[in-house]
Scaffold this motif. Sequence first.
Motif, PDB file in Angstrom:
ATOM      1  N   THR A   1      -7.335  -3.618  -9.462  1.00 12.05           N
ATOM      2  CA  THR A   1      -6.753  -2.806  -8.627  1.00 12.05           C
ATOM      3  C   THR A   1      -6.115  -1.525  -9.371  1.00 12.05           C
ATOM      4  O   THR A   1      -5.673  -1.649 -10.393  1.00 12.05           O
ATOM      5  CB  THR A   1      -5.307  -3.370  -7.871  1.00 12.05           C
ATOM      6  OG1 THR A   1      -4.497  -3.920  -9.140  1.00 12.05           O
ATOM      7  CG2 THR A   1      -5.881  -4.880  -7.319  1.00 12.05           C
TER       8      THR A   1
ATOM      9  N   LEU B   1      -9.365  -1.403  -4.649  1.00 13.20           N
ATOM     10  CA  LEU B   1      -9.636  -2.554  -5.021  1.00 13.20           C
ATOM     11  C   LEU B   1     -11.103  -2.633  -5.307  1.00 13.20           C
ATOM     12  O   LEU B   1     -12.016  -2.033  -4.692  1.00 13.20           O
ATOM     13  CB  LEU B   1      -9.542  -3.773  -4.318  1.00 13.20           C
ATOM     14  CG  LEU B   1      -7.934  -4.623  -3.968  1.00 13.20           C
ATOM     15  CD1 LEU B   1      -7.106  -3.126  -2.923  1.00 13.20           C
ATOM     16  CD2 LEU B   1      -8.015  -5.753  -3.158  1.00 13.20           C
TER      17      LEU B   1
ATOM     18  N   PHE C   1     -10.775 -12.540  -1.815  1.00 15.32           N
ATOM     19  CA  PHE C   1     -10.125 -12.222  -0.470  1.00 15.32           C
ATOM     20  C   PHE C   1     -10.085 -13.413   0.482  1.00 15.32           C
ATOM     21  O   PHE C   1     -11.135 -14.014   0.494  1.00 15.32           O
ATOM     22  CB  PHE C   1     -11.187 -10.945   0.161  1.00 15.32           C
ATOM     23  CG  PHE C   1     -11.141  -9.482  -0.301  1.00 15.32           C
ATOM     24  CD1 PHE C   1      -9.756  -8.935  -0.124  1.00 15.32           C
ATOM     25  CD2 PHE C   1     -12.306  -9.064  -0.664  1.00 15.32           C
ATOM     26  CE1 PHE C   1      -9.698  -7.766  -0.457  1.00 15.32           C
ATOM     27  CE2 PHE C   1     -12.048  -7.554  -0.892  1.00 15.32           C
ATOM     28  CZ  PHE C   1     -10.741  -6.988  -1.006  1.00 15.32           C
TER      29      PHE C   1
ATOM     30  N   THR D   1       0.906  -1.161  -0.008  1.00 15.71           N
ATOM     31  CA  THR D   1       0.039  -0.071   0.000  1.00 15.71           C
ATOM     32  C   THR D   1       0.621   1.313   0.022  1.00 15.71           C
ATOM     33  O   THR D   1       1.587   1.396   0.894  1.00 15.71           O
ATOM     34  CB  THR D   1      -0.832  -0.019   1.259  1.00 15.71           C
ATOM     35  OG1 THR D   1      -1.760  -1.121   1.356  1.00 15.71           O
ATOM     36  CG2 THR D   1      -1.796   1.154   1.265  1.00 15.71           C
TER      37      THR D   1
ATOM     38  N   THR E   1      -7.881  -5.023   3.774  1.00 22.11           N
ATOM     39  CA  THR E   1      -8.795  -3.950   4.293  1.00 22.11           C
ATOM     40  C   THR E   1      -9.266  -4.476   5.520  1.00 22.11           C
ATOM     41  O   THR E   1      -9.230  -5.657   5.874  1.00 22.11           O
ATOM     42  CB  THR E   1      -9.927  -3.822   3.027  1.00 22.11           C
ATOM     43  OG1 THR E   1     -10.435  -4.965   3.069  1.00 22.11           O
ATOM     44  CG2 THR E   1      -9.486  -3.473   1.765  1.00 22.11           C
TER      45      THR E   1
ATOM     46  N   TYR F   1     -12.467  -1.005  -2.390  1.00 19.97           N
ATOM     47  CA  TYR F   1     -11.958  -1.147  -1.009  1.00 19.97           C
ATOM     48  C   TYR F   1     -10.503  -0.454  -1.030  1.00 19.97           C
ATOM     49  O   TYR F   1      -9.966  -0.280  -2.402  1.00 19.97           O
ATOM     50  CB  TYR F   1     -11.441  -2.427  -0.626  1.00 19.97           C
ATOM     51  CG  TYR F   1     -12.726  -3.573  -0.691  1.00 19.97           C
ATOM     52  CD1 TYR F   1     -13.245  -3.668   0.885  1.00 19.97           C
ATOM     53  CD2 TYR F   1     -13.239  -4.152  -1.555  1.00 19.97           C
ATOM     54  CE1 TYR F   1     -14.496  -4.586   0.729  1.00 19.97           C
ATOM     55  CE2 TYR F   1     -14.267  -4.943  -1.459  1.00 19.97           C
ATOM     56  CZ  TYR F   1     -14.842  -5.062  -0.242  1.00 19.97           C
ATOM     57  OH  TYR F   1     -15.882  -5.991  -0.337  1.00 19.97           O
TER      58      TYR F   1
ATOM     59  N   TYR G   1      -3.325  -6.903  -0.692  1.00 21.07           N
ATOM     60  CA  TYR G   1      -4.083  -5.811  -0.411  1.00 21.07           C
ATOM     61  C   TYR G   1      -5.094  -5.967   0.657  1.00 21.07           C
ATOM     62  O   TYR G   1      -6.030  -6.698   0.806  1.00 21.07           O
ATOM     63  CB  TYR G   1      -5.007  -5.377  -1.816  1.00 21.07           C
ATOM     64  CG  TYR G   1      -4.336  -5.162  -2.978  1.00 21.07           C
ATOM     65  CD1 TYR G   1      -3.798  -3.649  -3.065  1.00 21.07           C
ATOM     66  CD2 TYR G   1      -3.794  -6.044  -3.832  1.00 21.07           C
ATOM     67  CE1 TYR G   1      -3.023  -3.420  -4.299  1.00 21.07           C
ATOM     68  CE2 TYR G   1      -3.218  -5.807  -5.025  1.00 21.07           C
ATOM     69  CZ  TYR G   1      -2.800  -4.627  -5.243  1.00 21.07           C
ATOM     70  OH  TYR G   1      -1.936  -4.130  -6.261  1.00 21.07           O
TER      71      TYR G   1
ATOM     72  N   TYR H   1      -8.044  -9.970   2.836  1.00 24.67           N
ATOM     73  CA  TYR H   1      -6.565  -9.824   2.310  1.00 24.67           C
ATOM     74  C   TYR H   1      -6.589 -10.289   1.227  1.00 24.67           C
ATOM     75  O   TYR H   1      -6.820 -11.697   1.021  1.00 24.67           O
ATOM     76  CB  TYR H   1      -5.672 -10.360   3.323  1.00 24.67           C
ATOM     77  CG  TYR H   1      -4.365  -9.880   3.191  1.00 24.67           C
ATOM     78  CD1 TYR H   1      -3.482  -9.910   1.931  1.00 24.67           C
ATOM     79  CD2 TYR H   1      -3.653  -9.105   4.375  1.00 24.67           C
ATOM     80  CE1 TYR H   1      -2.208  -9.320   2.031  1.00 24.67           C
ATOM     81  CE2 TYR H   1      -2.339  -8.693   4.274  1.00 24.67           C
ATOM     82  CZ  TYR H   1      -1.725  -8.712   3.209  1.00 24.67           C
ATOM     83  OH  TYR H   1      -0.398  -8.070   2.917  1.00 24.67           O
ATOM     84  N   GLN H   2      -6.401  -9.791  -0.074  1.00 21.69           N
ATOM     85  CA  GLN H   2      -6.423 -10.428  -1.501  1.00 21.69           C
ATOM     86  C   GLN H   2      -4.662 -10.524  -1.281  1.00 21.69           C
ATOM     87  O   GLN H   2      -3.830  -9.462  -1.682  1.00 21.69           O
ATOM     88  CB  GLN H   2      -6.565  -9.339  -2.283  1.00 21.69           C
ATOM     89  CG  GLN H   2      -6.261  -9.984  -3.714  1.00 21.69           C
ATOM     90  CD  GLN H   2      -7.552 -10.234  -4.596  1.00 21.69           C
ATOM     91  OE1 GLN H   2      -8.918  -9.923  -4.240  1.00 21.69           O
ATOM     92  NE2 GLN H   2      -7.459 -10.827  -5.680  1.00 21.69           N
TER      93      GLN H   2
ATOM     94  N   SER I   1      -6.775  -0.496   0.238  1.00 24.07           N
ATOM     95  CA  SER I   1      -6.047  -1.116   0.746  1.00 24.07           C
ATOM     96  C   SER I   1      -5.252  -0.513   2.116  1.00 24.07           C
ATOM     97  O   SER I   1      -4.692   0.561   1.970  1.00 24.07           O
ATOM     98  CB  SER I   1      -4.952  -1.502  -0.416  1.00 24.07           C
ATOM     99  OG  SER I   1      -3.968  -2.491   0.296  1.00 24.07           O
TER     100      SER I   1
ATOM    101  N   ASP J   1      -3.900   2.585  -2.936  1.00 27.31           N
ATOM    102  CA  ASP J   1      -4.263   1.532  -4.013  1.00 27.31           C
ATOM    103  C   ASP J   1      -5.920   1.213  -3.414  1.00 27.31           C
ATOM    104  O   ASP J   1      -6.173   0.937  -2.468  1.00 27.31           O
ATOM    105  CB  ASP J   1      -3.501   0.218  -3.584  1.00 27.31           C
ATOM    106  CG  ASP J   1      -2.073   0.274  -4.117  1.00 27.31           C
ATOM    107  OD1 ASP J   1      -1.962   0.902  -5.217  1.00 27.31           O
ATOM    108  OD2 ASP J   1      -1.063  -0.077  -3.296  1.00 27.31           O
TER     109      ASP J   1
END
Length: 411
Positions: free
Chosen positions: A80, A70, A161, A11, A196, A42, A194, A175-176, A44, A68
């Motif tokens: 992204t 998403l 995610f 990020t 969130t 989202y 990424y 979390y991706q 990040s 960043d």
Amino acid sequence: MKRLFIFSLFTLSFIATFAQNVMLSGIIKDKRGEVLPGAGVYVSGYKIATVANNNGVYSLGLKPGNYDLLFQVIGYKTVTKNIIVADKAIKLDVVLEEDAMQLDEVTIKPDPNRAGYIRMFTDYFIGTTPNAAQCKIINPNVLIIDYSKDDSKLTVKTNQFLIIENKALGYRIKYQINLFEWDNKTKIIYYEGYPTYEDLKGSKGQIKKWAAKRDIAYRGSSNHFLSSLYAGKSKEEGFIINKLIRQADKNRPPDSLINAKLKQFRTAAISSSENLKITLNGNDSLSYWAKQKNKPKQIAILNQQEVLPDTLVKTFNESIKSLNFTNVLYVIYTKEKEDPVYLNRIGLSISRPLTMPDYQVSLINLLVSPVYFYANGGAYNPRSMLFEGYWSWEKIADSVPLDYVPQKPGK
């Protein structure tokens, strides 16, 4: 060998707390031009997210900075986008592509070792701290796992995610994962992706408890350290910086000589044992050269002269600063002691002078020079640093969003 870790939130973020929010908006559609109501948007590393309305329109208020984003909806590939927010409203329309790959074709494969790999991933990604014991991966089926026996590497990624419920800090983390890699040869962990954050619902008592634990998790962390460096307040915030100098041990013979001697005496030992003429007692030549091979190739010397932050940090532009140094930074956080659980883990704790209390100690190895970072402690180039010590122990279970605001003392 100590385990080494690289941490990444992937990020690139900066927040000017004095600035007003700038509106980001747009329409989310598919390739046919059809709007996608309910698509998630989202930011990040933050607790910032929204959902597109029935017309596919979304809007977010963001402070000036680098973010960043998403864009995700079930059945479509995640998109992204990196944006820089200044002082003018931004319109950003997004097109999502259908994801023809079915989840069960990717993640659910017959593998007798999968459960073991997931346990290994959990330890190295979520962590082994007391907070990690209160974390649960809700959907482990999204993990795409591969282990290479040739390279001794475990790699993990997700195409959606990974959901983590952290009941220690009161977060639901999505979390991706772009890449998680555990190298069993070098003992280095690297991950990027990424994340969130969302607040879990709880009683007033739980929320108060979570607030206190979040503050503990933030204070002394790498984000706290970089943020305090940015503000020029690292010592005030409790950080003392020394230098660790690593150099080759001149008393250790070179590997070429050690290997040649081992081969020579092993051959002699085999020949002698066949004739019943040898007894290995630890004082023989073969044992001596085996001990030489096990000696560390480097010795470490701690320079306890305090390093002044302004010799490390330079201003790059109005929102980014750079960190550059030689040798290894030995960072001491003096406002918290190391957790007893950490002290009992072999191979993690950093050596210290006998006169130093059990303060939290972490090392920063510079891999790419310099490190660029933002006011909130987020790093622009996360692969530039490698952590050892306390920061290598604390992972996702002890992370807080980049927009986390620490409590004022006495609160």
